[in-house]
Design an enzyme around this catalytic site. Structure first.
Site, short mmCIF file in Angstrom:
data_model
loop_
_atom_site.label_atom_id
_atom_site.label_comp_id
_atom_site.label_asym_id
_atom_site.label_seq_id
_atom_site.Cartn_x
_atom_site.Cartn_y
_atom_site.Cartn_z
N TYR A 204 5.24 7.15 -12.15
CA TYR A 204 3.78 7.19 -12.34
C TYR A 204 3.47 6.84 -13.77
O TYR A 204 4.03 7.43 -14.68
CB TYR A 204 3.22 8.58 -12.01
CG TYR A 204 2.24 8.51 -10.86
CD1 TYR A 204 1.04 7.81 -11.03
CD2 TYR A 204 2.52 9.07 -9.63
CE1 TYR A 204 0.16 7.68 -9.97
CE2 TYR A 204 1.64 8.95 -8.58
CZ TYR A 204 0.45 8.25 -8.75
OH TYR A 204 -0.41 8.12 -7.71
N ARG B 175 3.00 -9.85 -4.59
CA ARG B 175 1.58 -9.63 -4.41
C ARG B 175 1.09 -8.85 -5.62
O ARG B 175 1.69 -7.85 -6.01
CB ARG B 175 1.32 -8.82 -3.13
CG ARG B 175 1.98 -9.40 -1.91
CD ARG B 175 1.40 -8.90 -0.63
NE ARG B 175 0.26 -9.70 -0.26
CZ ARG B 175 0.36 -10.93 0.27
NH1 ARG B 175 1.52 -11.48 0.51
NH2 ARG B 175 -0.73 -11.60 0.59
N THR C 97 -4.48 -14.13 -8.43
CA THR C 97 -3.43 -13.39 -7.75
C THR C 97 -2.10 -14.00 -8.20
O THR C 97 -2.07 -15.13 -8.68
CB THR C 97 -3.54 -13.53 -6.22
OG1 THR C 97 -3.61 -14.92 -5.89
CG2 THR C 97 -4.78 -12.84 -5.70
N LYS D 52 0.40 -16.54 -4.76
CA LYS D 52 0.12 -17.80 -4.07
C LYS D 52 0.95 -18.92 -4.71
O LYS D 52 2.16 -18.82 -4.69
CB LYS D 52 -1.38 -18.05 -4.04
CG LYS D 52 -2.08 -16.92 -3.23
CD LYS D 52 -3.58 -16.99 -3.19
CE LYS D 52 -4.12 -15.77 -2.46
NZ LYS D 52 -5.59 -15.68 -2.52
N GLU E 138 -0.04 6.12 -15.15
CA GLU E 138 -1.47 5.93 -15.37
C GLU E 138 -1.74 5.71 -16.85
O GLU E 138 -1.15 6.38 -17.71
CB GLU E 138 -2.24 7.17 -14.88
CG GLU E 138 -2.28 7.24 -13.37
CD GLU E 138 -3.17 8.36 -12.86
OE1 GLU E 138 -3.71 9.11 -13.69
OE2 GLU E 138 -3.31 8.48 -11.64
N ASP F 131 -11.74 -17.78 -10.93
CA ASP F 131 -10.73 -17.11 -10.09
C ASP F 131 -9.80 -18.20 -9.57
O ASP F 131 -10.11 -18.90 -8.62
CB ASP F 131 -11.43 -16.38 -8.95
CG ASP F 131 -10.45 -15.77 -7.94
OD1 ASP F 131 -9.23 -15.97 -8.10
OD2 ASP F 131 -10.92 -15.12 -6.99
C1 LIG Z 1 -6.50 -14.71 -2.21
C2 LIG Z 1 -7.69 -14.68 -3.05
C3 LIG Z 1 -8.22 -13.46 -3.51
C4 LIG Z 1 -7.83 -12.09 -3.00
O1 LIG Z 1 -6.56 -11.74 -3.02
P1 LIG Z 1 -6.00 -10.51 -2.14
O2 LIG Z 1 -4.71 -10.26 -2.83
O3 LIG Z 1 -5.86 -11.03 -0.76
O4 LIG Z 1 -6.95 -9.39 -2.24
C5 LIG Z 1 -9.29 -13.53 -4.40
N1 LIG Z 1 -9.82 -14.71 -4.77
C6 LIG Z 1 -9.34 -15.89 -4.31
C7 LIG Z 1 -9.98 -17.15 -4.77
C8 LIG Z 1 -8.29 -15.91 -3.43
O5 LIG Z 1 -7.85 -17.07 -2.97
#
Ligand SMILES: *Cc1c(COP(=O)(O)O)cnc(C)c1O
Length: 438
Positions: free
Chosen positions: A49, A230, A221, A224, A51, A195
Protein backbone atom coordinates in the site's frame (compact mmCIF):
# COMPACT_ATOMS: atom_id res chain seq x y z
CA UNK A 1 1.15 -23.59 -8.45
CA UNK A 2 -2.09 -22.30 -9.86
CA UNK A 3 -2.41 -25.36 -12.06
CA UNK A 4 -2.74 -27.53 -8.96
CA UNK A 5 -4.52 -25.21 -6.55
CA UNK A 6 -7.06 -23.76 -8.95
CA UNK A 7 -7.17 -25.75 -12.17
CA UNK A 8 -10.35 -23.98 -13.21
CA UNK A 9 -8.80 -20.51 -13.41
CA UNK A 10 -5.57 -21.98 -14.75
CA UNK A 11 -7.45 -23.67 -17.55
CA UNK A 12 -9.37 -20.50 -18.44
CA UNK A 13 -6.09 -18.58 -18.71
CA UNK A 14 -4.67 -21.30 -20.95
CA UNK A 15 -7.78 -21.18 -23.13
CA UNK A 16 -7.40 -17.44 -23.56
CA UNK A 17 -3.70 -17.84 -24.35
CA UNK A 18 -4.62 -20.32 -27.08
CA UNK A 19 -7.26 -17.96 -28.48
CA UNK A 20 -4.82 -15.07 -28.59
CA UNK A 21 -2.32 -17.28 -30.41
CA UNK A 22 -4.66 -18.63 -33.05
CA UNK A 23 -6.52 -15.53 -34.18
CA UNK A 24 -5.63 -12.29 -35.89
CA UNK A 25 -6.14 -9.86 -33.01
CA UNK A 26 -7.10 -6.69 -34.86
CA UNK A 27 -8.93 -4.59 -32.28
CA UNK A 28 -6.90 -1.37 -32.56
CA UNK A 29 -6.84 -0.71 -28.81
CA UNK A 30 -5.31 -4.11 -28.04
CA UNK A 31 -1.77 -5.37 -28.11
CA UNK A 32 0.54 -8.11 -26.86
CA UNK A 33 2.91 -6.87 -24.16
CA UNK A 34 6.38 -8.27 -23.75
CA UNK A 35 7.04 -11.14 -21.35
CA UNK A 36 8.98 -8.67 -19.22
CA UNK A 37 5.96 -6.37 -18.79
CA UNK A 38 3.88 -9.35 -17.67
CA UNK A 39 6.70 -10.45 -15.40
CA UNK A 40 6.73 -7.08 -13.62
CA UNK A 41 2.95 -7.21 -13.25
CA UNK A 42 2.97 -10.55 -11.49
CA UNK A 43 5.24 -9.55 -8.62
CA UNK A 44 5.17 -8.82 -4.89
CA UNK A 45 4.82 -5.11 -5.67
CA UNK A 46 1.14 -5.99 -5.79
CA UNK A 47 1.22 -6.47 -2.02
CA UNK A 48 2.16 -2.93 -1.01
CA UNK A 49 0.00 0.00 0.00
CA UNK A 50 1.54 3.31 -0.95
CA UNK A 51 -1.09 6.05 -0.79
CA UNK A 52 0.49 9.40 -1.54
CA UNK A 53 3.48 10.19 -3.74
CA UNK A 54 7.19 9.30 -3.61
CA UNK A 55 8.72 10.49 -0.30
CA UNK A 56 5.30 11.74 0.82
CA UNK A 57 3.44 8.54 1.72
CA UNK A 58 0.84 7.77 4.33
CA UNK A 59 2.20 4.26 4.92
CA UNK A 60 5.60 3.02 6.03
CA UNK A 61 7.84 0.73 4.05
CA UNK A 62 7.74 2.55 0.75
CA UNK A 63 11.42 3.19 0.06
CA UNK A 64 11.55 0.66 -2.77
CA UNK A 65 8.16 1.58 -4.22
CA UNK A 66 9.27 5.23 -4.23
CA UNK A 67 12.17 4.25 -6.49
CA UNK A 68 9.83 2.34 -8.79
CA UNK A 69 7.40 5.22 -9.14
CA UNK A 70 10.12 7.82 -9.65
CA UNK A 71 11.70 5.65 -12.32
CA UNK A 72 8.40 5.38 -14.20
CA UNK A 73 7.88 9.15 -13.95
CA UNK A 74 11.40 9.87 -15.11
CA UNK A 75 11.14 7.56 -18.09
CA UNK A 76 7.77 8.96 -19.18
CA UNK A 77 9.05 12.48 -18.76
CA UNK A 78 12.01 11.74 -21.01
CA UNK A 79 10.13 9.72 -23.63
CA UNK A 80 7.39 12.30 -24.15
CA UNK A 81 9.45 15.37 -23.29
CA UNK A 82 7.22 16.76 -20.55
CA UNK A 83 8.18 18.31 -17.18
CA UNK A 84 5.55 16.53 -15.07
CA UNK A 85 3.98 13.08 -15.07
CA UNK A 86 1.54 11.29 -12.79
CA UNK A 87 1.64 7.52 -13.28
CA UNK A 88 -0.98 6.50 -10.73
CA UNK A 89 -4.30 6.65 -12.59
CA UNK A 90 -5.57 3.09 -12.54
CA UNK A 91 -6.77 3.21 -16.12
CA UNK A 92 -7.84 5.56 -18.89
CA UNK A 93 -11.26 6.58 -17.69
CA UNK A 94 -10.06 7.72 -14.25
CA UNK A 95 -7.14 9.50 -15.86
CA UNK A 96 -9.43 11.84 -17.80
CA UNK A 97 -11.84 12.23 -14.91
CA UNK A 98 -8.92 13.31 -12.73
CA UNK A 99 -8.09 16.05 -15.22
CA UNK A 100 -11.69 17.27 -15.25
CA UNK A 101 -12.00 17.32 -11.48
CA UNK A 102 -8.64 19.09 -11.23
CA UNK A 103 -9.70 21.85 -13.60
CA UNK A 104 -13.47 22.15 -13.56
CA UNK A 105 -14.45 22.07 -9.94
CA UNK A 106 -16.62 23.57 -8.56
CA UNK A 107 -18.55 21.80 -11.32
CA UNK A 108 -18.99 24.90 -13.37
CA UNK A 109 -16.69 24.27 -16.27
CA UNK A 110 -17.47 22.89 -19.69
CA UNK A 111 -15.80 20.14 -21.72
CA UNK A 112 -15.79 20.11 -25.52
CA UNK A 113 -14.93 16.73 -27.05
CA UNK A 114 -15.62 14.74 -30.19
CA UNK A 115 -18.98 12.96 -30.17
CA UNK A 116 -18.78 9.24 -29.46
CA UNK A 117 -20.69 8.46 -32.62
CA UNK A 118 -17.99 10.21 -34.65
CA UNK A 119 -15.05 8.47 -33.00
CA UNK A 120 -14.70 10.29 -29.69
CA UNK A 121 -14.29 8.49 -26.36
CA UNK A 122 -16.99 8.06 -23.71
CA UNK A 123 -14.88 10.06 -21.27
CA UNK A 124 -14.73 13.15 -23.51
CA UNK A 125 -18.05 14.57 -22.31
CA UNK A 126 -20.60 12.03 -23.58
CA UNK A 127 -23.86 12.28 -21.65
CA UNK A 128 -23.74 8.56 -20.72
CA UNK A 129 -20.39 8.98 -18.96
CA UNK A 130 -19.58 10.72 -15.69
CA UNK A 131 -17.64 13.24 -17.79
CA UNK A 132 -20.94 14.37 -19.29
CA UNK A 133 -23.10 13.77 -16.24
CA UNK A 134 -21.12 15.78 -13.71
CA UNK A 135 -19.78 18.46 -16.03
CA UNK A 136 -21.28 20.56 -18.76
CA UNK A 137 -20.23 19.41 -22.19
CA UNK A 138 -20.61 20.19 -25.85
CA UNK A 139 -19.71 17.68 -28.52
CA UNK A 140 -18.25 18.36 -31.94
CA UNK A 141 -18.56 16.11 -34.97
CA UNK A 142 -16.61 15.42 -38.15
CA UNK A 143 -16.97 17.01 -41.57
CA UNK A 144 -18.67 15.34 -44.51
CA UNK A 145 -15.48 13.58 -45.59
CA UNK A 146 -15.13 11.95 -42.18
CA UNK A 147 -12.23 14.14 -41.08
CA UNK A 148 -11.88 16.99 -38.58
CA UNK A 149 -13.45 20.22 -39.80
CA UNK A 150 -11.40 22.85 -37.96
CA UNK A 151 -13.42 25.83 -39.10
CA UNK A 152 -16.53 24.27 -37.60
CA UNK A 153 -14.69 23.27 -34.43
CA UNK A 154 -13.41 26.83 -34.03
CA UNK A 155 -16.89 28.27 -34.56
CA UNK A 156 -18.32 25.93 -31.94
CA UNK A 157 -15.52 26.72 -29.48
CA UNK A 158 -16.09 30.47 -29.88
CA UNK A 159 -19.80 30.02 -29.30
CA UNK A 160 -19.67 27.49 -26.46
CA UNK A 161 -16.58 28.83 -24.65
CA UNK A 162 -15.48 25.47 -23.20
CA UNK A 163 -12.91 25.40 -20.41
CA UNK A 164 -11.31 22.26 -21.79
CA UNK A 165 -11.11 21.18 -25.42
CA UNK A 166 -10.40 17.47 -25.76
CA UNK A 167 -8.68 16.07 -28.82
CA UNK A 168 -7.36 12.57 -29.39
CA UNK A 169 -9.85 9.89 -30.37
CA UNK A 170 -10.73 6.21 -30.40
CA UNK A 171 -11.80 5.71 -33.99
CA UNK A 172 -10.00 8.32 -36.05
CA UNK A 173 -7.76 6.95 -38.81
CA UNK A 174 -6.00 10.15 -39.88
CA UNK A 175 -3.25 12.37 -38.47
CA UNK A 176 -4.44 14.80 -35.79
CA UNK A 177 -3.39 18.42 -36.32
CA UNK A 178 -2.59 19.25 -32.69
CA UNK A 179 -1.18 22.62 -33.68
CA UNK A 180 -4.53 23.73 -35.03
CA UNK A 181 -6.31 22.46 -31.92
CA UNK A 182 -3.78 24.42 -29.83
CA UNK A 183 -4.56 27.61 -31.71
CA UNK A 184 -8.29 27.18 -31.22
CA UNK A 185 -7.86 26.48 -27.49
CA UNK A 186 -5.65 29.55 -27.08
CA UNK A 187 -8.13 31.70 -28.95
CA UNK A 188 -10.94 30.84 -26.54
CA UNK A 189 -8.72 30.61 -23.46
CA UNK A 190 -9.40 26.89 -22.96
CA UNK A 191 -7.05 24.20 -21.79
CA UNK A 192 -6.17 21.76 -24.56
CA UNK A 193 -6.29 18.18 -23.33
CA UNK A 194 -4.75 15.76 -25.82
CA UNK A 195 -5.83 12.22 -24.96
CA UNK A 196 -3.43 10.18 -27.07
CA UNK A 197 -4.39 6.78 -25.66
CA UNK A 198 -4.61 5.22 -29.10
CA UNK A 199 -1.51 6.72 -30.64
CA UNK A 200 0.96 7.11 -27.73
CA UNK A 201 3.14 4.34 -29.15
CA UNK A 202 3.17 6.02 -32.54
CA UNK A 203 4.18 9.32 -30.93
CA UNK A 204 6.94 7.58 -28.95
CA UNK A 205 8.15 5.99 -32.19
CA UNK A 206 8.10 9.34 -33.96
CA UNK A 207 5.55 8.33 -36.59
CA UNK A 208 2.77 10.66 -35.41
CA UNK A 209 3.32 14.32 -34.42
CA UNK A 210 3.41 14.95 -30.68
CA UNK A 211 0.81 17.20 -29.03
CA UNK A 212 3.31 18.27 -26.35
CA UNK A 213 4.18 21.70 -27.86
CA UNK A 214 0.49 22.62 -28.25
CA UNK A 215 -1.47 20.97 -25.44
CA UNK A 216 -1.52 21.92 -21.76
CA UNK A 217 -2.21 18.39 -20.62
CA UNK A 218 -1.56 15.09 -22.36
CA UNK A 219 -3.17 11.88 -21.16
CA UNK A 220 -2.67 8.35 -22.39
CA UNK A 221 -3.43 4.81 -21.49
CA UNK A 222 -0.35 2.61 -21.44
CA UNK A 223 -1.88 -0.59 -22.84
CA UNK A 224 -2.66 0.29 -26.45
CA UNK A 225 0.03 1.12 -29.03
CA UNK A 226 2.44 1.87 -26.16
CA UNK A 227 2.29 -1.88 -25.45
CA UNK A 228 2.44 -1.78 -21.68
CA UNK A 229 0.23 -2.94 -18.81
CA UNK A 230 -3.28 -1.56 -18.37
CA UNK A 231 -2.68 1.84 -16.82
CA UNK A 232 -2.38 5.52 -17.63
CA UNK A 233 -0.17 8.60 -17.66
CA UNK A 234 -1.26 12.17 -17.00
CA UNK A 235 1.32 14.64 -18.25
CA UNK A 236 1.53 18.41 -17.94
CA UNK A 237 3.51 20.24 -20.62
CA UNK A 238 5.65 23.40 -20.34
CA UNK A 239 2.75 25.22 -21.95
CA UNK A 240 0.43 23.86 -19.27
CA UNK A 241 2.70 24.94 -16.43
CA UNK A 242 2.99 28.38 -17.98
CA UNK A 243 -0.80 28.70 -18.05
CA UNK A 244 -1.17 27.40 -14.50
CA UNK A 245 1.89 26.62 -12.36
CA UNK A 246 -0.39 24.77 -9.92
CA UNK A 247 -1.50 22.22 -12.56
CA UNK A 248 0.77 19.36 -11.43
CA UNK A 249 -0.36 19.76 -7.84
CA UNK A 250 -4.00 19.97 -8.87
CA UNK A 251 -3.67 16.74 -10.83
CA UNK A 252 -1.86 14.94 -8.04
CA UNK A 253 -4.57 15.81 -5.54
CA UNK A 254 -7.32 14.98 -8.05
CA UNK A 255 -5.93 11.42 -8.18
CA UNK A 256 -5.41 11.07 -4.42
CA UNK A 257 -7.31 11.98 -2.28
CA UNK A 258 -9.74 12.97 -5.05
CA UNK A 259 -10.49 9.75 -6.87
CA UNK A 260 -8.22 6.94 -5.78
CA UNK A 261 -6.59 5.35 -2.79
CA UNK A 262 -3.42 3.33 -3.19
CA UNK A 263 -1.73 3.07 -6.57
CA UNK A 264 -1.09 -0.33 -8.16
CA UNK A 265 2.66 -0.52 -7.67
CA UNK A 266 3.10 -3.67 -9.76
CA UNK A 267 1.39 -1.83 -12.60
CA UNK A 268 3.69 1.17 -12.08
CA UNK A 269 6.72 -1.12 -12.38
CA UNK A 270 5.31 -2.63 -15.57
CA UNK A 271 4.74 0.88 -16.93
CA UNK A 272 8.40 1.65 -16.23
CA UNK A 273 9.39 -1.48 -18.15
CA UNK A 274 7.19 -0.61 -21.14
CA UNK A 275 8.56 2.95 -21.23
CA UNK A 276 12.10 1.64 -21.43
CA UNK A 277 11.08 -0.63 -24.29
CA UNK A 278 9.29 2.23 -26.05
CA UNK A 279 12.45 4.32 -26.09
CA UNK A 280 14.48 1.83 -28.13
CA UNK A 281 15.22 1.80 -31.85
CA UNK A 282 13.42 -1.56 -32.06
CA UNK A 283 10.25 0.15 -30.89
CA UNK A 284 10.74 2.92 -33.43
CA UNK A 285 10.83 0.28 -36.16
CA UNK A 286 7.75 -1.32 -34.64
CA UNK A 287 5.85 1.99 -34.81
CA UNK A 288 6.89 2.51 -38.41
CA UNK A 289 5.71 -0.98 -39.33
CA UNK A 290 2.33 -0.49 -37.61
CA UNK A 291 1.66 2.45 -39.92
CA UNK A 292 3.04 0.73 -43.03
CA UNK A 293 0.81 -2.26 -42.32
CA UNK A 294 -2.25 -0.14 -41.71
CA UNK A 295 -1.70 1.81 -44.92
CA UNK A 296 -1.14 -1.34 -46.93
CA UNK A 297 -4.24 -2.94 -45.47
CA UNK A 298 -6.28 0.21 -46.20
CA UNK A 299 -5.02 0.22 -49.76
CA UNK A 300 -5.90 -3.43 -50.32
CA UNK A 301 -9.35 -3.06 -48.74
CA UNK A 302 -10.07 -0.04 -50.91
CA UNK A 303 -9.03 -1.98 -53.98
CA UNK A 304 -11.47 -4.71 -52.97
CA UNK A 305 -14.25 -2.13 -52.98
CA UNK A 306 -14.56 -1.26 -49.28
CA UNK A 307 -15.46 2.27 -48.28
CA UNK A 308 -13.06 3.57 -45.61
CA UNK A 309 -14.06 6.45 -43.32
CA UNK A 310 -11.70 9.38 -43.83
CA UNK A 311 -10.53 7.81 -47.08
CA UNK A 312 -7.69 5.71 -45.64
CA UNK A 313 -5.32 5.42 -42.70
CA UNK A 314 -2.32 7.43 -41.47
CA UNK A 315 -1.99 5.63 -38.18
CA UNK A 316 -2.77 2.20 -36.78
CA UNK A 317 -6.50 1.93 -37.47
CA UNK A 318 -9.05 1.63 -40.20
CA UNK A 319 -12.79 2.24 -40.01
CA UNK A 320 -14.75 0.39 -42.69
CA UNK A 321 -18.16 1.80 -43.53
CA UNK A 322 -20.25 -1.22 -44.49
CA UNK A 323 -23.46 0.71 -45.15
CA UNK A 324 -24.41 0.06 -48.72
CA UNK A 325 -22.92 -3.45 -48.71
CA UNK A 326 -25.99 -5.03 -47.13
CA UNK A 327 -23.90 -6.26 -44.20
CA UNK A 328 -24.40 -4.71 -40.77
CA UNK A 329 -21.31 -4.00 -38.66
CA UNK A 330 -22.50 -6.36 -35.91
CA UNK A 331 -22.96 -9.18 -38.42
CA UNK A 332 -19.64 -8.38 -40.11
CA UNK A 333 -17.77 -8.46 -36.79
CA UNK A 334 -19.35 -11.82 -35.89
CA UNK A 335 -18.48 -13.27 -39.29
CA UNK A 336 -14.91 -12.09 -39.00
CA UNK A 337 -14.60 -13.55 -35.50
CA UNK A 338 -15.77 -16.90 -36.84
CA UNK A 339 -13.12 -16.51 -39.55
CA UNK A 340 -10.45 -15.95 -36.89
CA UNK A 341 -10.17 -12.20 -37.43
CA UNK A 342 -11.07 -10.30 -34.26
CA UNK A 343 -12.32 -6.74 -34.82
CA UNK A 344 -15.08 -4.61 -33.29
CA UNK A 345 -18.34 -3.28 -34.66
CA UNK A 346 -18.27 0.51 -34.70
CA UNK A 347 -20.42 3.47 -35.60
CA UNK A 348 -19.52 5.53 -38.65
CA UNK A 349 -20.02 9.32 -39.02
CA UNK A 350 -23.74 10.13 -39.32
CA UNK A 351 -24.62 6.50 -38.73
CA UNK A 352 -28.31 5.79 -39.23
CA UNK A 353 -28.08 2.60 -37.18
CA UNK A 354 -28.10 2.29 -33.36
CA UNK A 355 -24.85 1.63 -31.43
CA UNK A 356 -25.61 -2.07 -30.97
CA UNK A 357 -26.05 -2.56 -34.72
CA UNK A 358 -23.71 0.06 -36.14
CA UNK A 359 -22.77 0.33 -39.81
CA UNK A 360 -19.03 -0.06 -39.48
CA UNK A 361 -16.18 -2.16 -38.24
CA UNK A 362 -12.99 -0.87 -36.70
CA UNK A 363 -9.73 -2.73 -37.03
CA UNK A 364 -6.05 -2.04 -36.60
CA UNK A 365 -2.52 -3.34 -36.87
CA UNK A 366 -0.75 -2.84 -33.46
CA UNK A 367 -1.11 -6.42 -32.21
CA UNK A 368 -0.44 -8.26 -35.47
CA UNK A 369 2.59 -6.03 -36.07
CA UNK A 370 3.91 -7.05 -32.64
CA UNK A 371 3.79 -10.63 -33.96
CA UNK A 372 6.02 -9.61 -36.86
CA UNK A 373 3.50 -9.47 -39.69
CA UNK A 374 4.30 -7.20 -42.61
CA UNK A 375 2.79 -5.89 -45.85
CA UNK A 376 2.74 -9.34 -47.43
CA UNK A 377 0.44 -10.63 -44.71
CA UNK A 378 -1.80 -7.53 -44.95
CA UNK A 379 -2.62 -8.40 -48.53
CA UNK A 380 -3.76 -11.87 -47.50
CA UNK A 381 -5.73 -10.52 -44.52
CA UNK A 382 -7.57 -8.03 -46.75
CA UNK A 383 -8.62 -10.88 -49.00
CA UNK A 384 -9.90 -12.90 -46.04
CA UNK A 385 -11.87 -9.91 -44.74
CA UNK A 386 -13.42 -9.51 -48.18
CA UNK A 387 -14.35 -13.19 -48.38
CA UNK A 388 -15.87 -13.22 -44.90
CA UNK A 389 -18.01 -10.14 -45.58
CA UNK A 390 -19.11 -11.54 -48.96
CA UNK A 391 -20.09 -14.76 -47.23
CA UNK A 392 -22.61 -13.03 -44.95
CA UNK A 393 -24.20 -10.76 -47.55
CA UNK A 394 -27.00 -13.30 -47.75
CA UNK A 395 -27.88 -12.84 -44.06
CA UNK A 396 -30.13 -9.80 -44.04
CA UNK A 397 -30.88 -7.84 -40.90
CA UNK A 398 -34.40 -6.35 -40.94
CA UNK A 399 -34.99 -2.73 -39.95
CA UNK A 400 -37.78 -3.38 -37.48
CA UNK A 401 -36.40 -3.39 -33.94
CA UNK A 402 -38.05 -6.57 -32.66
CA UNK A 403 -37.64 -8.48 -35.92
CA UNK A 404 -33.99 -7.47 -35.95
CA UNK A 405 -33.38 -8.96 -32.53
CA UNK A 406 -34.83 -12.30 -33.58
CA UNK A 407 -33.04 -12.27 -36.95
CA UNK A 408 -29.71 -11.44 -35.34
CA UNK A 409 -29.95 -14.51 -33.13
CA UNK A 410 -30.65 -16.66 -36.17
CA UNK A 411 -27.79 -15.12 -38.10
CA UNK A 412 -25.48 -15.83 -35.17
CA UNK A 413 -26.37 -19.51 -35.44
CA UNK A 414 -25.86 -19.55 -39.18
CA UNK A 415 -22.48 -17.85 -38.87
CA UNK A 416 -21.46 -20.37 -36.22
CA UNK A 417 -22.10 -23.28 -38.54
CA UNK A 418 -20.83 -21.61 -41.72
CA UNK A 419 -18.18 -23.85 -43.29
CA UNK A 420 -16.59 -21.19 -45.49
CA UNK A 421 -15.94 -18.93 -42.51
CA UNK A 422 -14.50 -21.88 -40.59
CA UNK A 423 -12.24 -22.59 -43.55
CA UNK A 424 -10.81 -19.07 -43.39
CA UNK A 425 -10.22 -19.57 -39.65
CA UNK A 426 -8.17 -22.67 -40.43
CA UNK A 427 -6.05 -20.67 -42.86
CA UNK A 428 -5.68 -17.89 -40.29
CA UNK A 429 -4.51 -20.45 -37.74
CA UNK A 430 -1.93 -21.72 -40.19
CA UNK A 431 -0.60 -18.23 -40.78
CA UNK A 432 -0.60 -17.11 -37.13
CA UNK A 433 1.34 -20.24 -36.14
CA UNK A 434 4.29 -18.74 -38.03
CA UNK A 435 4.19 -15.55 -35.94
CA UNK A 436 4.76 -16.40 -32.28
CA UNK A 437 3.52 -14.20 -29.47
CA UNK A 438 6.20 -12.32 -27.50
C1 LIG B 1 -9.11 3.57 -24.34
C2 LIG B 1 -9.32 5.01 -24.17
C3 LIG B 1 -9.62 5.56 -22.92
C4 LIG B 1 -10.03 4.76 -21.69
O1 LIG B 1 -9.25 3.79 -21.27
P1 LIG B 1 -9.77 2.65 -20.26
O2 LIG B 1 -8.48 2.12 -19.77
O3 LIG B 1 -10.54 1.69 -21.10
O4 LIG B 1 -10.59 3.27 -19.21
C5 LIG B 1 -9.70 6.94 -22.83
N1 LIG B 1 -9.53 7.72 -23.91
C6 LIG B 1 -9.26 7.21 -25.13
C7 LIG B 1 -9.08 8.14 -26.27
C8 LIG B 1 -9.17 5.85 -25.30
O5 LIG B 1 -8.94 5.37 -26.51
Amino acid sequence: MLKKSDPKVFDLIKQEEKRQKEVLEMIPSENYTSKEVLEALGTVLNNKYSEGYPKKRYYQGNAVVDEVEMLAEERASKLFNVPYVNVQALSGSVMNFAVYTALLIPLKGKIMGLSLSFGGHLTHGQPQSASGKFFKSTLYTLGKDGTLDFDEIEKQALKEKPDIIVCGFTAYPRVIDFKRFGKIADKVGAYLLADVSHIAGLIAAGVHPSPVPYAHIVTTTTHKTLRGPRGALIMVTEKGIKKDPELPKKIDTAIIPGLQGGPHDNQTAAIAVCLKEASTSTFKKYGEQIVKNSQKLAEELTELGFNLVGGGSDNHLILIDLSGTGVNGAVGALALEKAGIVVNKNGVPNDKMPPFYPSGIRLGTPAITTRGMKEKEMKVIAKWIYEAIEEVKKYELPNDKEARKVAFKEIKGKINSNKNLAKIATEVKKMTSKFPLP
